[in-house]
Every structure is written in C-alpha cells, then in structure tokens.
Design an enzyme around this catalytic site. Structure first.
Site: not given
Ligand code: NAD
Length: 306
Positions: A152, A257, A262, A280-283
């Site tokens: 992301i 979000d 929640e 929490h509407i990200g996805a």
């Molecule tokens: P990803 O695993 O591709 O990326 C996460 C990144 O965070 C990785 O590059 C990792 O190295 C890094 N990371 C790990 N520990 C860290 C730290 N202590 N400090 C800084 N960086 C660190 O995951 P993604 O698909 O990009 O998802 C990221 C987040 O988004 C997750 O928490 C996921 O649950 C959340 N998310 C939220 C929604 C939503 O509805 N709002 C939807 C999908 C994902």
C-alpha cells in the site's frame, strides 16, 4: 474438479463463491453466523472463509477439521494463526487485493484535510456560505512521509508523485529498489521523517513493535503544520496522545480510517474539528472485494488440488 465443504462466515463477493462452486466445492454461505454456532458446526468443513467480522479463535480451531482458513482481505488479526499452525491448518489471505483501494482512500483523506471538504460540505448543506474560512493548502510540492513502504505504501507513493509531492520513506526492512529509483523517494530513519514531512501516511502491520508507534514523544516531533493519516491499524496510534497534540495545536490535523477500538469510542478525539474519520472502509470497494474473493477462491482450489 475438487471436492470439499466450504463454510463462508462473512459476506464476500459472489465472484469467488461462483468460481468455488464451478470447481465442485459445496458452499454454505452463512454471513451472519454467531460464534457458538460456528464452534458447533465447524467440524463439518474443509475450508473456513472469513473477512474481518468472524473471529477464528483457538476454540473454533480446536473444534475444526479444516485444512484451510481463508481471510478474504489482508489483516489476520481475527485469526489465531498460532493455533492454526499448531494443527497444521493452512492460513491464507489476499494481501494485494486492496492496495489500490486503500491508497486511493489515503489520497482522498489527504485532500479532505488540505481542503476541509467534510466541513465545507456540512456547512454548505446547512445553508452557511463559509468560503472565507476555507483557505486550504495544496499537496503539490509538499513532503509526504510514508511509514511502512510495502504494497500500500508503494501504491500511495506512486499516486502522490502524480500530485507532484516529494516522498520520504521509512521501513526497517529493505524497500523495493525499483520503486525508490522510479519515485526518487528519500529513505530516512523515523525521526527524520517525523521532523520533515508535511503529511505522514501509515502503512505498517499491527505488531508488538508498531503498537503505539505514534506516541506523545513521536507526535511531538512532527511539524505543527503537518497532517497524520492512518489507514493501517488503529493500535499504531496512541489516540489520547493524538488528541492532546491536535487540541494543543502541535499538529494541524489527522484523518483516521482505523481506531484503537472499532467502532471508535474516543468522543474527545472524534469531536475535534481537525479530525476526519471514516469507518474502516479502506478495502471497501467493489473492485477490491471482487478481486479478494477471486484470489482466495483460486488459492483454495489450488491447495485442495494438491
Ligand atoms: P505490507 O506487508 O505489504 O507492508 C507493510 C510494510 O510495513 C512492510 O514493508 C514492512 O516492512 C513494514 N513494517 C513492518 N514493521 C514496521 C515498522 N515497525 N516500522 C515501519 N515499517 C514497518 O502490507 P500492506 O498490504 O501494505 O498493508 C499495510 C497495512 O494496511 C496493514 O496494517 C494492513 O492491515 C492495513 N490495511 C488496512 C485496510 C483498511 O481497510 N483500512 C485494508 C487493507 C490493509
């Protein structure tokens, strides 16, 4: 063709269900299933499919004979992965399906903060012409700090480049080199990012290390003109510290979000005029949900084919 019984415990897009049926799987679609019913019936299924509502606890796992637990989405916070692994149950998810949806929401939240869109909308509809109060700022030329440069984080980085923002990134693990050379992102330590960014957007997983990563001390390092956007997981921000920082003008605004609890219960934080919230509407886009359900269905079919 494959055989097996699949219990779908949360509402998921039809596309994946149709493709599992076509492959020969028997599907029970129970998007409202309660915890006690799940524990009582789970033993009859080879695959358990959930989104975020259903909690796949140790109790559920102990009662099950499943080969696969599938999460239609990313976060595995609602699955006891350790308990599943101990029973040699495969836990699968669809980590990339929602990346575009979440990144687009984060951009939308940044513009909402920069131009005060939620307040402008509410006041205009009430008949109040508050144009004079709504002097905004532009994204162009600003420094965007990306904390967690994964799927992301990289998507939002590319989108932000189209808005002519400058990128600063922090990630304790190696960052994709092509992405860095393509976007010119400056890679720094967290403190430098906090001190220099005009916008900070968080894309880290929820882990013991990221819990309250944005605490009072870190928030104090941010510029008073900066905005914080969180579309990752609520636990990464200490909401009480964020409230204090926003109330005392130590931070210009925040868009959230996701929340520590929640639906959120932190009325003080939610009541601030410089906070923009979404539930929490990200996805939550048609495209992301359809893609996630198709990806999960394909993974399930592949695993069962062996
Ligand atoms: P990803 O695993 O591709 O990326 C996460 C990144 O965070 C990785 O590059 C990792 O190295 C890094 N990371 C790990 N520990 C860290 C730290 N202590 N400090 C800084 N960086 C660190 O995951 P993604 O698909 O990009 O998802 C990221 C987040 O988004 C997750 O928490 C996921 O649950 C959340 N998310 C939220 C929604 C939503 O509805 N709002 C939807 C999908 C994902």
């Amino acid at each position: 063709q494959v055989s097996g019984r699949v219990l779908v415990c949360d509402s998921i897009d039809r596309a994946g269900i149709d493709s599992m049926k076509r492959a020969g799987l028997a599907i029970d679609y129970k998007p409202e299933i309660k915890a006690n019913e799940l524990v009582a019936t789970v033993k009859d299924y080879d695959v358990i499919v959930v989104r975020s509502r259903t909690k796949v606890t140790k109790e559920v796992i102990d009662a099950s004979n499943a080969k696969i637990i599938a999460r239609v989405g990313v976060g595995l916070d609602n699955v006891d992965v350790k308990a599943a692994e101990a029973k040699k149950i495969r836990v699968i998810n669809a980590p990339e399906a929602a990346s575009v949806a979440v990144a687009e929401l984060a951009i939308g939240l940044m513009i909402s903060l920069a131009r005060n869109i939620p307040r402008a909308d509410a006041e205009t509809k009430k008949g109040n012409w508050i144009k004079k109060d709504l002097m905004g700022t532009q994204l162009s030329g600003k420094y965007l700090g990306i904390v967690g440069v994964g799927n992301i984080g990289r998507h939002i980085g590319r989108m932000a480049k189209a808005f002519h923002m400058n990128l600063i990134g922090y990630d304790p693990y190696p960052i994709n080199k092509e992405f860095i050379s393509e976007t010119g992102m400056i890679v720094t330590d967290l403190n430098t990012l906090l001190e220099s960014a005009d916008y900070i957007t968080c894309h880290v997983p929820s882990t013991p290390e990221t819990k309250h990563m944005f605490n009072a001390e870190r928030l104090a390092k941010m510029k008073p003109t900066a905005y914080l956007v969180n579309t990752s997981r609520g636990e990464i921000i200490d909401e009480n510290a964020l409230y204090e920082a926003l109330k005392n003008g130590k931070l210009a605004g925040a868009a959230l979000d996701v929340f520590e609890v929640e639906p959120p219960t932190n009325k003080l934080l939610l009541g601030l005029p410089n906070v923009v919230c979404t539930p929490h509407i990200g996805a939550q886009t048609k495209e992301a949900q359809e893609l996630a359900s198709i990806v999960i269905a394909e993974k399930i079919i592949q695993i069962l084919r062996g």
